[in-house]
Every structure is written in structure tokens, then in C-alpha cells.
Design a protein around this motif. Structure first.
Motif, PDB file in Angstrom:
ATOM      1  N   ILE A   1       0.798  -1.220   0.045  1.00  0.00           N
ATOM      2  CA  ILE A   1      -0.100  -0.046   0.019  1.00  0.00           C
ATOM      3  C   ILE A   1       0.901   1.397  -0.064  1.00  0.00           C
ATOM      4  N   SER A   2       2.068   1.179   0.644  1.00  0.00           N
ATOM      5  CA  SER A   2       2.933   2.378   0.568  1.00  0.00           C
ATOM      6  C   SER A   2       3.285   2.847  -0.784  1.00  0.00           C
ATOM      7  N   LYS A   3       2.953   2.293  -1.849  1.00  0.00           N
ATOM      8  CA  LYS A   3       3.382   2.943  -3.179  1.00  0.00           C
ATOM      9  C   LYS A   3       2.267   3.544  -3.707  1.00  0.00           C
ATOM     10  N   LEU A   4       2.022   4.882  -3.886  1.00  0.00           N
ATOM     11  CA  LEU A   4       1.001   5.499  -4.286  1.00  0.00           C
ATOM     12  C   LEU A   4       1.459   6.493  -5.416  1.00  0.00           C
ATOM     13  N   ASP A   5       0.488   6.591  -6.476  1.00  0.00           N
ATOM     14  CA  ASP A   5       0.175   7.361  -7.638  1.00  0.00           C
ATOM     15  C   ASP A   5      -0.488   8.182  -7.469  1.00  0.00           C
ATOM     16  N   ILE A   6      -0.128   9.578  -6.920  1.00  0.00           N
ATOM     17  CA  ILE A   6      -0.879  10.503  -6.469  1.00  0.00           C
ATOM     18  C   ILE A   6      -1.207  11.601  -7.686  1.00  0.00           C
ATOM     19  N   ARG A   7      -2.673  11.739  -7.990  1.00  0.00           N
ATOM     20  CA  ARG A   7      -3.033  12.731  -8.843  1.00  0.00           C
ATOM     21  C   ARG A   7      -4.201  13.667  -8.626  1.00  0.00           C
ATOM     22  N   SER A   8      -4.518  14.712  -9.208  1.00  0.00           N
ATOM     23  CA  SER A   8      -5.802  15.339  -8.755  1.00  0.00           C
ATOM     24  C   SER A   8      -7.002  14.606  -9.389  1.00  0.00           C
ATOM     25  N   GLU A   9      -7.924  14.285  -8.525  1.00  0.00           N
ATOM     26  CA  GLU A   9      -9.081  13.391  -8.969  1.00  0.00           C
ATOM     27  C   GLU A   9     -10.472  14.033  -8.318  1.00  0.00           C
ATOM     28  N   ASN A  10     -11.458  13.530  -8.981  1.00  0.00           N
ATOM     29  CA  ASN A  10     -12.797  14.239  -8.604  1.00  0.00           C
ATOM     30  C   ASN A  10     -13.385  12.817  -7.650  1.00  0.00           C
ATOM     31  N   LEU A  11     -13.717  13.378  -6.613  1.00  0.00           N
ATOM     32  CA  LEU A  11     -14.129  11.844  -5.539  1.00  0.00           C
ATOM     33  C   LEU A  11     -15.429  11.531  -6.146  1.00  0.00           C
ATOM     34  N   ASN A  12     -16.357  12.161  -6.564  1.00  0.00           N
ATOM     35  CA  ASN A  12     -17.589  11.849  -7.023  1.00  0.00           C
ATOM     36  C   ASN A  12     -17.226  10.695  -8.268  1.00  0.00           C
ATOM     37  N   SER A  13     -16.265  11.006  -9.056  1.00  0.00           N
ATOM     38  CA  SER A  13     -16.035  10.075 -10.315  1.00  0.00           C
ATOM     39  C   SER A  13     -15.506   8.747  -9.847  1.00  0.00           C
ATOM     40  N   ILE A  14     -14.719   8.789  -8.733  1.00  0.00           N
ATOM     41  CA  ILE A  14     -14.085   7.643  -8.157  1.00  0.00           C
ATOM     42  C   ILE A  14     -15.280   6.788  -7.453  1.00  0.00           C
ATOM     43  N   ILE A  15     -16.214   7.179  -6.730  1.00  0.00           N
ATOM     44  CA  ILE A  15     -17.185   6.523  -6.289  1.00  0.00           C
ATOM     45  C   ILE A  15     -18.164   6.103  -7.304  1.00  0.00           C
ATOM     46  N   GLU A  16     -18.327   6.888  -8.339  1.00  0.00           N
ATOM     47  CA  GLU A  16     -19.195   6.257  -9.463  1.00  0.00           C
ATOM     48  C   GLU A  16     -18.382   5.033 -10.194  1.00  0.00           C
ATOM     49  N   SER A  17     -17.180   5.127 -10.364  1.00  0.00           N
ATOM     50  CA  SER A  17     -16.456   3.782 -10.848  1.00  0.00           C
ATOM     51  C   SER A  17     -16.542   2.708  -9.818  1.00  0.00           C
ATOM     52  N   THR A  18     -16.635   2.759  -8.499  1.00  0.00           N
ATOM     53  CA  THR A  18     -16.624   2.043  -7.459  1.00  0.00           C
ATOM     54  C   THR A  18     -18.204   1.370  -7.630  1.00  0.00           C
ATOM     55  N   ILE A  19     -19.284   2.125  -8.000  1.00  0.00           N
ATOM     56  CA  ILE A  19     -20.518   1.427  -7.970  1.00  0.00           C
ATOM     57  C   ILE A  19     -20.460   0.996  -9.184  1.00  0.00           C
ATOM     58  N   LEU A  20     -20.221   1.407 -10.355  1.00  0.00           N
ATOM     59  CA  LEU A  20     -20.020   0.329 -11.418  1.00  0.00           C
ATOM     60  C   LEU A  20     -19.559  -0.955 -11.414  1.00  0.00           C
TER      61      LEU A  20
ATOM     62  N   LYS B   1      -6.206   7.126  -7.207  1.00  0.00           N
ATOM     63  CA  LYS B   1      -7.492   6.581  -7.719  1.00  0.00           C
ATOM     64  C   LYS B   1      -7.795   5.252  -7.352  1.00  0.00           C
ATOM     65  N   ASN B   2      -6.717   4.593  -8.050  1.00  0.00           N
ATOM     66  CA  ASN B   2      -7.035   2.927  -7.714  1.00  0.00           C
ATOM     67  C   ASN B   2      -7.010   2.602  -6.187  1.00  0.00           C
ATOM     68  N   ARG B   3      -6.289   3.158  -5.294  1.00  0.00           N
ATOM     69  CA  ARG B   3      -6.212   3.031  -4.137  1.00  0.00           C
ATOM     70  C   ARG B   3      -7.398   3.225  -3.188  1.00  0.00           C
ATOM     71  N   ILE B   4      -7.943   4.532  -3.671  1.00  0.00           N
ATOM     72  CA  ILE B   4      -9.102   5.165  -2.895  1.00  0.00           C
ATOM     73  C   ILE B   4     -10.548   4.127  -3.472  1.00  0.00           C
ATOM     74  N   GLU B   5     -10.284   3.770  -4.818  1.00  0.00           N
ATOM     75  CA  GLU B   5     -11.352   2.882  -5.289  1.00  0.00           C
ATOM     76  C   GLU B   5     -11.296   1.535  -4.537  1.00  0.00           C
ATOM     77  N   GLN B   6     -10.207   1.077  -4.042  1.00  0.00           N
ATOM     78  CA  GLN B   6      -9.885  -0.137  -3.217  1.00  0.00           C
ATOM     79  C   GLN B   6     -10.708  -0.005  -1.820  1.00  0.00           C
ATOM     80  N   VAL B   7     -10.713   1.592  -1.418  1.00  0.00           N
ATOM     81  CA  VAL B   7     -11.329   1.829  -0.166  1.00  0.00           C
ATOM     82  C   VAL B   7     -12.551   1.848  -0.052  1.00  0.00           C
ATOM     83  N   PHE B   8     -13.448   2.202  -1.090  1.00  0.00           N
ATOM     84  CA  PHE B   8     -14.662   2.384  -1.217  1.00  0.00           C
ATOM     85  C   PHE B   8     -15.091   0.806  -1.631  1.00  0.00           C
TER      86      PHE B   8
END
Length: 240
Positions: A67-86, A114-121
Motif C-alpha cells: 500500500i505504501s506505493k501511491l500514484d497521486i493525482r488530482s481527482e474528483n471524488l464523485n467520479s471515483i465513487i461512480e467507478s466503484t458503484i459501476l 485513484k486505484n487505492r481510493i477505489e479499493q477503499v470504497f
């Protein structure tokens, strides 16, 4: 946490190869043993199931340690949650879980992997869904909040994660299940703690979730709702 991750990774790699050999051996014996003795076949089946459970724990350890390896970018949280829902849409539909979205469409972007936060949701949503085996409602909400002195983690010290007056993006995930047993609430983020041991739970999911949030300088809180069910609140710093 980094030291624990390296230790977990080392243990996982050392155990994974012997487990693979055991599985291959069981598969070979299952095909080659010519007998009608049910005890032999049931024993081989038991060994195979137990090895698969162990392998699942090992995979969880490997996820936890990477988990310590992160690819940090500017993201919209709503879009990440939408991807999770899909990703979860079919599972939720099959289990008669109604989905409700209450998004603030004007939330600022956050700096995340993004991928890590999708994993969270996904992890939080799966926990919520599994708490509603007979169906229910799963709600996702996003909004912004300006922090006051009474908010957790707010202070003027260097080590305080948040500053007075700072604005965060918050996401909430609510379910209508039975809630979390009160004597388990303070343990749910502990590695290997699970209330679903007999159902294949490894107890590493929420530990990984908290680890990911901390690496993002964010926080997660999970509590029971007075109306029933549980609510997870995730706090993210905005991209300034």
C-alpha cells in the motif's frame, strides 16, 4: 507501519510458494487416487479448502504490504465513487440492495491515488453489503466541511493533521444493516480482527483501508447510526 508492511510481505512470499506446492499435490492426488473411500476424498477436499483459505490470507498480506506505493493525482471524488458503484452494480442488484447517491457536484478535487481510493470504497461497500444479506439500502454522500475547534484532529500544533478553518471533502457510506457490535467497534481496524471468520473474512480489509487513508493524510471513522445500520465517514484534503 512501513516496517510491518515489509515484514508482512516477507512472510507472505515465504509461505505462498509452499502453499502452491500443497495445492498442486492435492490436485494430483485427487486425480490419481483410485478409491471409493469417502474419508480419503473428504480429507483431500478439506486440505484443499484450508489451503485456499490460507492463500486468501497471504494475498491480503501482500495487498497490505504494497500500500505504501501511491500514484497521486488530482481527482474528483464523485467520479471515483461512480467507478466503484459501476464495479459493484451487479453484486448489489443480485443481493437486492438499493443504491442511493447524494453527491455535492461542486466539491473541489482531491489529491489521491485513484486505484487505492477505489479499493477503499469497494472494501467499505462490500462490508456494508454483506451486513445486509436480506437486502437493504446503501447510500453514498459527498460534501465539503469547514473545520471548527470541536472537530477531531484539529489544532495548531505541527503534528495535528488538520488546521482550524481548513476545508475538507468528506464522503459517507451508510447501510441499513444491524450495525457493528459495540464491543467490536474499537477493534475493527486491528489487523486480522473480523466478525466474519467463518465466512472467509481475513480481518485485513479495514486495516488496509485505514492505512491507505493515513497515507493520503486523511482519516476514516466508522460508527453505528441511531436509526440502525453503520456509517463510514472518510475525510480528504483538497487539492490546493
Amino acid at each position: 507501519m512501513e516496517v510491518v508492511g515489509r515484514l508482512a510481505s516477507g512472510v507472505a512470499h515465504e509461505v505462498k510458494n509452499p502453499l502452491a506446492i500443497i495445492l498442486q499435490g492435492v490436485d494430483y492426488l485427487t486425480k490419481k487416487v483410485d478409491t471409493e473411500d469417502r474419508n480419503i476424498h473428504s480429507t483431500l477436499s478439506f486440505i484443499k479448502d484450508a489451503t485456499h483459505r490460507a492463500d486468501k490470507v497471504i494475498k491480503g498480506l501482500l495487498d497490505f504490504s504494497s500500500i505504501s506505493k501511491l500514484d497521486i493525482r488530482s481527482e474528483n471524488l464523485n467520479s471515483i465513487i461512480e467507478s466503484t458503484i459501476l464495479l459493484m452494480k451487479h453484486y448489489l442488484s443480485e443481493n437486492k440492495i438499493q443504491l442511493i447517491k447524494d453527491f455535492n457536484e461542486k466539491i473541489p478535487e482531491v489529491k489521491v491515488d485513484k486505484n487505492r481510493i477505489e479499493q477503499v470504497f469497494i472494501n467499505i461497500s462490500m462490508n456494508a453489503a454483506q451486513a445486509m444479506p436480506n437486502g437493504g439500502t446503501l447510500l453514498f454522500r459527498t460534501y465539503t466541511k469547514k473545520l471548527s475547534q470541536s472537530d477531531k484532529g484539529v489544532g495548531r500544533r505541527k503534528e495535528d493533521p488538520y488546521k482550524l478553518g481548513e476545508t475538507l471533502v468528506l464522503a459517507e457510506v451508510e447501510d441499513t444493516g444491524p450495525g457493528i457490535p459495540e464491543d467490536s467497534l474499537d477493534k475493527i481496524f486491528d489487523p486480522f480482527f473480523t466478525t466474519r471468520r467463518g465466512e472467509g473474512g481475513t480481518g485485513l480489509g479495514l486495516s488496509s483501508v485505514r492505512n491507505i487513508m493515513e497515507l493520503h493524510e486523511g482519516q476514516i471513522e466508522i460508527q453505528n447510526k441511531k436509526s440502525g445500520g453503520a456509517k463510514a465517514t472518510l475525510m480528504f484534503k483538497i487539492d490546493e
